[in-house]
Design a protein around this motif. Sequence first.
Motif, mmCIF file in Angstrom:
data_model
loop_
_atom_site.group_PDB
_atom_site.id
_atom_site.type_symbol
_atom_site.label_atom_id
_atom_site.label_comp_id
_atom_site.label_asym_id
_atom_site.label_seq_id
_atom_site.Cartn_x
_atom_site.Cartn_y
_atom_site.Cartn_z
ATOM 1 N N SER A 3 8.013 -10.100 -8.530
ATOM 2 C CA SER A 3 7.646 -10.002 -7.124
ATOM 3 C C SER A 3 8.726 -9.218 -6.409
ATOM 4 O O SER A 3 9.909 -9.566 -6.457
ATOM 5 C CB SER A 3 7.537 -11.392 -6.495
ATOM 6 O OG SER A 3 6.478 -12.105 -7.078
ATOM 7 N N VAL A 12 1.971 -2.440 -7.821
ATOM 8 C CA VAL A 12 0.784 -2.674 -6.999
ATOM 9 C C VAL A 12 1.230 -3.247 -5.657
ATOM 10 O O VAL A 12 1.881 -4.302 -5.599
ATOM 11 C CB VAL A 12 -0.199 -3.655 -7.690
ATOM 12 C CG1 VAL A 12 -1.386 -3.953 -6.794
ATOM 13 C CG2 VAL A 12 -0.645 -3.108 -9.028
ATOM 14 N N TRP A 13 0.874 -2.568 -4.579
ATOM 15 C CA TRP A 13 1.182 -3.045 -3.243
ATOM 16 C C TRP A 13 0.290 -4.238 -2.930
ATOM 17 O O TRP A 13 -0.924 -4.203 -3.103
ATOM 18 C CB TRP A 13 0.945 -1.919 -2.239
ATOM 19 C CG TRP A 13 1.135 -2.298 -0.800
ATOM 20 C CD1 TRP A 13 2.221 -2.885 -0.237
ATOM 21 C CD2 TRP A 13 0.209 -2.086 0.253
ATOM 22 N NE1 TRP A 13 2.041 -3.060 1.112
ATOM 23 C CE2 TRP A 13 0.793 -2.566 1.437
ATOM 24 C CE3 TRP A 13 -1.060 -1.534 0.328
ATOM 25 C CZ2 TRP A 13 0.159 -2.525 2.670
ATOM 26 C CZ3 TRP A 13 -1.694 -1.480 1.543
ATOM 27 C CH2 TRP A 13 -1.084 -1.974 2.707
ATOM 28 N N THR A 14 0.887 -5.328 -2.465
ATOM 29 C CA THR A 14 0.156 -6.553 -2.135
ATOM 30 C C THR A 14 0.320 -6.903 -0.661
ATOM 31 O O THR A 14 0.050 -8.024 -0.254
ATOM 32 C CB THR A 14 0.661 -7.727 -2.999
ATOM 33 O OG1 THR A 14 2.072 -7.900 -2.777
ATOM 34 C CG2 THR A 14 0.404 -7.481 -4.480
ATOM 35 N N ASP A 60 5.633 -6.132 0.436
ATOM 36 C CA ASP A 60 5.530 -6.842 -0.835
ATOM 37 C C ASP A 60 4.711 -6.067 -1.855
ATOM 38 O O ASP A 60 3.720 -5.416 -1.521
ATOM 39 C CB ASP A 60 4.913 -8.217 -0.635
ATOM 40 C CG ASP A 60 5.816 -9.144 0.162
ATOM 41 O OD1 ASP A 60 6.957 -8.768 0.486
ATOM 42 O OD2 ASP A 60 5.363 -10.269 0.467
ATOM 43 N N HIS A 61 5.151 -6.157 -3.096
ATOM 44 C CA HIS A 61 4.435 -5.531 -4.202
ATOM 45 C C HIS A 61 4.806 -6.233 -5.502
ATOM 46 O O HIS A 61 5.756 -7.008 -5.554
ATOM 47 C CB HIS A 61 4.745 -4.028 -4.287
ATOM 48 C CG HIS A 61 6.197 -3.683 -4.355
ATOM 49 N ND1 HIS A 61 7.030 -3.700 -3.243
ATOM 50 C CD2 HIS A 61 6.983 -3.301 -5.387
ATOM 51 C CE1 HIS A 61 8.251 -3.337 -3.596
ATOM 52 N NE2 HIS A 61 8.251 -3.093 -4.906
ATOM 53 N N LEU A 62 4.016 -5.990 -6.530
ATOM 54 C CA LEU A 62 4.286 -6.530 -7.858
ATOM 55 C C LEU A 62 4.680 -5.393 -8.782
ATOM 56 O O LEU A 62 4.044 -4.338 -8.787
ATOM 57 C CB LEU A 62 3.053 -7.230 -8.439
ATOM 58 C CG LEU A 62 2.682 -8.573 -7.856
ATOM 59 C CD1 LEU A 62 1.403 -9.097 -8.518
ATOM 60 C CD2 LEU A 62 3.810 -9.580 -8.064
#
Length: 156
Positions: free
Chosen positions: A42, A12-14, A30-32
């Motif tokens: 992270s 998931v792109w954050t 950043d992504h999870l």
Amino acid sequence: MPKLHTYSTQVVWTGDLGSGTSRYDAYSRDHLVSVANKPDISASSDPAFRGDPKHHNPEELFVASISSCHMLWYLHLCATNGIVVTGYMDEAMGTMEESANGSGRFTDVLLRPRVTIGASGHIALAERLHDEAHRFCFIANSVNFPVRCEPATEVV
């Protein structure tokens, strides 16, 4: 007939900083990385590609997966061959070549496992088992570049 195994992950792109990908420098990488019932990882891109150096990047995780797979096979083979491993540490290094167009590929991974075995262990067999572990490693068998191994074994 071979057994098939499937692995599911969620990425998931954050990194939306308010304007999405309106510009190349307007968003975070950043992504999870998530797997059901396990802690999230992270992640980001490599700092060379505008990533956050505090997070793991896909390239590091890729090299770690090769190292981890080799280690798990090695430990299994030692256990079934009477070698008692009491310590294992690998400082693996992967080399990625970036092309002029921005694409890239790994050209080499070097595993440098440092293994400690019990006093009754046979160093020659312990070191030979790295070759066998390499032949069994699922990840190393899936890549199209050399995975080299330079083990060192110590008896305590």
